[in-house]
Design a protein around this motif. Structure first.
Motif, PDB file in Angstrom:
ATOM      1  N   ASN A  69       0.829  -1.219   0.000  1.00 18.73           N
ATOM      2  CA  ASN A  69       0.000   0.000   0.000  1.00 18.73           C
ATOM      3  C   ASN A  69       0.860   1.266   0.000  1.00 18.73           C
ATOM      4  O   ASN A  69       0.333   2.381  -0.028  1.00 18.73           O
ATOM      5  N   GLY A  70       2.157   1.079   0.049  1.00 16.02           N
ATOM      6  CA  GLY A  70       3.081   2.210   0.031  1.00 16.02           C
ATOM      7  C   GLY A  70       4.498   1.686  -0.010  1.00 16.02           C
ATOM      8  O   GLY A  70       4.747   0.507   0.251  1.00 16.02           O
ATOM      9  N   VAL A  71       5.419   2.564  -0.376  1.00 19.70           N
ATOM     10  CA  VAL A  71       6.829   2.172  -0.474  1.00 19.70           C
ATOM     11  C   VAL A  71       7.678   3.176   0.302  1.00 19.70           C
ATOM     12  O   VAL A  71       7.506   4.390   0.139  1.00 19.70           O
ATOM     13  N   LEU A  72       8.562   2.638   1.134  1.00 20.56           N
ATOM     14  CA  LEU A  72       9.449   3.488   1.924  1.00 20.56           C
ATOM     15  C   LEU A  72      10.888   3.148   1.552  1.00 20.56           C
ATOM     16  O   LEU A  72      11.328   2.008   1.740  1.00 20.56           O
ATOM     17  N   PHE A  73      11.590   4.123   0.985  1.00 18.27           N
ATOM     18  CA  PHE A  73      13.002   3.926   0.667  1.00 18.27           C
ATOM     19  C   PHE A  73      13.835   4.343   1.868  1.00 18.27           C
ATOM     20  O   PHE A  73      13.625   5.427   2.427  1.00 18.27           O
ATOM     21  N   VAL A  74      14.781   3.490   2.238  1.00 20.26           N
ATOM     22  CA  VAL A  74      15.768   3.882   3.249  1.00 20.26           C
ATOM     23  C   VAL A  74      17.120   3.745   2.561  1.00 20.26           C
ATOM     24  O   VAL A  74      17.490   2.641   2.127  1.00 20.26           O
ATOM     25  N   THR A  75      17.815   4.856   2.424  1.00 17.60           N
ATOM     26  CA  THR A  75      19.011   4.811   1.568  1.00 17.60           C
ATOM     27  C   THR A  75      20.216   5.529   2.167  1.00 17.60           C
ATOM     28  O   THR A  75      20.061   6.569   2.808  1.00 17.60           O
ATOM     29  N   PRO A  76      21.395   4.946   1.908  1.00 13.58           N
ATOM     30  CA  PRO A  76      22.608   5.717   2.152  1.00 13.58           C
ATOM     31  C   PRO A  76      22.913   6.556   0.912  1.00 13.58           C
ATOM     32  O   PRO A  76      22.167   6.501  -0.078  1.00 13.58           O
ATOM     33  N   GLU A  77      23.995   7.293   0.973  1.00  9.76           N
ATOM     34  CA  GLU A  77      24.431   8.075  -0.190  1.00  9.76           C
ATOM     35  C   GLU A  77      25.770   7.521  -0.662  1.00  9.76           C
ATOM     36  O   GLU A  77      26.660   7.303   0.145  1.00  9.76           O
ATOM     37  N   VAL A 110      13.852   8.003   3.369  1.00 16.18           N
ATOM     38  CA  VAL A 110      14.651   8.244   4.566  1.00 16.18           C
ATOM     39  C   VAL A 110      16.126   8.146   4.178  1.00 16.18           C
ATOM     40  O   VAL A 110      16.581   7.079   3.749  1.00 16.18           O
ATOM     41  N   GLY A 111      16.845   9.247   4.281  1.00 16.69           N
ATOM     42  CA  GLY A 111      18.280   9.237   4.006  1.00 16.69           C
ATOM     43  C   GLY A 111      19.054   9.080   5.302  1.00 16.69           C
ATOM     44  O   GLY A 111      18.623   9.569   6.348  1.00 16.69           O
ATOM     45  N   ASN A 112      20.187   8.360   5.242  1.00 12.30           N
ATOM     46  CA  ASN A 112      21.013   8.257   6.447  1.00 12.30           C
ATOM     47  C   ASN A 112      22.475   8.168   6.067  1.00 12.30           C
ATOM     48  O   ASN A 112      22.820   7.658   4.989  1.00 12.30           O
ATOM     49  N   SER A 113      23.320   8.672   6.964  1.00 12.81           N
ATOM     50  CA  SER A 113      24.761   8.611   6.729  1.00 12.81           C
ATOM     51  C   SER A 113      25.490   8.692   8.063  1.00 12.81           C
ATOM     52  O   SER A 113      25.027   9.390   8.975  1.00 12.81           O
ATOM     53  N   PRO A 114      26.633   8.006   8.165  1.00 13.33           N
ATOM     54  CA  PRO A 114      27.468   8.243   9.343  1.00 13.33           C
ATOM     55  C   PRO A 114      28.115   9.633   9.282  1.00 13.33           C
ATOM     56  O   PRO A 114      28.618  10.133  10.286  1.00 13.33           O
ATOM     57  N   GLY A 115      28.098  10.235   8.114  1.00  9.24           N
ATOM     58  CA  GLY A 115      28.682  11.566   7.928  1.00  9.24           C
ATOM     59  C   GLY A 115      27.734  12.678   8.348  1.00  9.24           C
ATOM     60  O   GLY A 115      26.678  12.439   8.950  1.00  9.24           O
ATOM     61  N   ALA A 116      28.106  13.898   7.960  1.00 12.49           N
ATOM     62  CA  ALA A 116      27.421  15.086   8.471  1.00 12.49           C
ATOM     63  C   ALA A 116      26.164  15.468   7.702  1.00 12.49           C
ATOM     64  O   ALA A 116      25.300  16.171   8.232  1.00 12.49           O
ATOM     65  N   LEU A 117      26.048  15.013   6.443  1.00 14.05           N
ATOM     66  CA  LEU A 117      24.987  15.572   5.593  1.00 14.05           C
ATOM     67  C   LEU A 117      23.745  14.698   5.472  1.00 14.05           C
ATOM     68  O   LEU A 117      22.784  15.073   4.800  1.00 14.05           O
ATOM     69  N   GLY A 118      23.759  13.511   6.104  1.00  9.99           N
ATOM     70  CA  GLY A 118      22.541  12.714   6.194  1.00  9.99           C
ATOM     71  C   GLY A 118      21.989  12.227   4.869  1.00  9.99           C
ATOM     72  O   GLY A 118      20.790  11.975   4.743  1.00  9.99           O
ATOM     73  N   ALA A 119      22.865  12.081   3.851  1.00  6.05           N
ATOM     74  CA  ALA A 119      22.439  11.548   2.544  1.00  6.05           C
ATOM     75  C   ALA A 119      21.427  12.447   1.839  1.00  6.05           C
ATOM     76  O   ALA A 119      20.592  11.976   1.070  1.00  6.05           O
ATOM     77  N   VAL A 120      21.547  13.749   2.067  1.00  8.90           N
ATOM     78  CA  VAL A 120      20.585  14.676   1.472  1.00  8.90           C
ATOM     79  C   VAL A 120      20.592  14.600  -0.052  1.00  8.90           C
ATOM     80  O   VAL A 120      19.531  14.663  -0.686  1.00  8.90           O
ATOM     81  N   ASN A 121      21.769  14.393  -0.649  1.00 10.45           N
ATOM     82  CA  ASN A 121      21.814  14.318  -2.126  1.00 10.45           C
ATOM     83  C   ASN A 121      21.105  13.071  -2.645  1.00 10.45           C
ATOM     84  O   ASN A 121      20.434  13.121  -3.681  1.00 10.45           O
ATOM     85  N   ALA A 122      21.269  11.961  -1.929  1.00  7.35           N
ATOM     86  CA  ALA A 122      20.590  10.728  -2.340  1.00  7.35           C
ATOM     87  C   ALA A 122      19.069  10.926  -2.282  1.00  7.35           C
ATOM     88  O   ALA A 122      18.338  10.510  -3.185  1.00  7.35           O
TER      89      ALA A 122
END
Ligand SMILES: Cc1cc2nc3c(=O)[nH]c(=O)nc-3n(C[C@H](O)[C@H](O)[C@H](O)COP(=O)(O)O)c2cc1C
Length: 183
Positions: A69-77, A110-122
């Motif tokens: 009924n929906g799709v949730l992407f969880v991604t690194p960059e 949902v973007g995530n990163s161990p770095g500072a920018l949280g995968a905003v570009n992804a």
């Protein structure tokens, strides 16, 4: 009945933070959502030559999307974009032409990163890729989780309270969005 959500994990790594974030979201989700965490190890390369007789792994992935009924992407960059495995899965799910398995599905990112920018570009790249082949994308709240490197314990449990708080806010907002779109 709870809405089923296909949660697509953009990393293949065994100790992936992305996978841990996806599992944490599955635990935090309200009772109106049932999250099915999907990794992409089994999905073979998209090849237009194979479209007439698609491989079983493509068909199985498309079926999971169609049932959701929906799709949730969880991604690194990766290199200021989404990982190749995730783009490949989107290409597989988007075909045959005009019959994308994402069509009409509400999308969360949902973007995530161990770095500072949280995968905003992804996240921004996914926001570019999806509109032609999917339903509406949740615009607010946005979520760019940074500093996830110390957010989990040895067992993969989420221990960083601020991360838990924003994940809870996001999944609650996504649940309301999915509810609205599936009315
Ligand atoms: C090929 C490659 C490119 C990467 N590029 C970025 C990047 O552009 N931005 C970023 O925040 N992290 C980048 N990273 C670091 C990842 O955020 C980090 O490896 C993260 O742990 C990957 O997600 P995972 O833990 O779910 O596997 C890169 C890592 C790899 C392997």
């Amino acid at each position: 009945m709870a809405h089923s959500i296909a949660v697509i994990v953009g990393s293949l790594r065994k100790q992936s933070f992305t996978l841990k974030v996806a599992n944490a979201l599955a635990k935090l989700a309200p009772a109106t959502l049932k999250l099915d965490v999907i990794t992409l190890h089994e999905i073979s390369f998209f090849n237009q030559d194979l479209e007439a007789a698609p491989p079983a792994d493509w068909m199985a992935f498309r079926e999971k999307l169609q049932k959701a009924n929906g799709v949730l992407f969880v991604t690194p960059e990766y290199n200021r974009s989404i990982p190749g495995v995730l783009k490949n899965a989107i290409d597989v799910g988007s075909r045959p032409y005009g019959k994308s398995s994402f069509l009409g599905k509400p999308i969360g990112i949902v973007g995530n990163s161990p770095g500072a920018l949280g995968a905003v570009n992804a996240v921004k790249h996914l926001q570019n890729i999806m509109p032609g082949i999917a339903g509406p994308i949740l615009g607010q709240p946005e979520i760019y989780l940074n500093g996830v490197g110390d957010a989990f314990d040895d067992k993969g449990q989420l221990t960083k309270e601020p991360v838990q708080k924003v994940l809870q806010q996001y999944i609650d907002a996504f649940a309301a969005f999915v509810e609205k779109q599936n009315k």
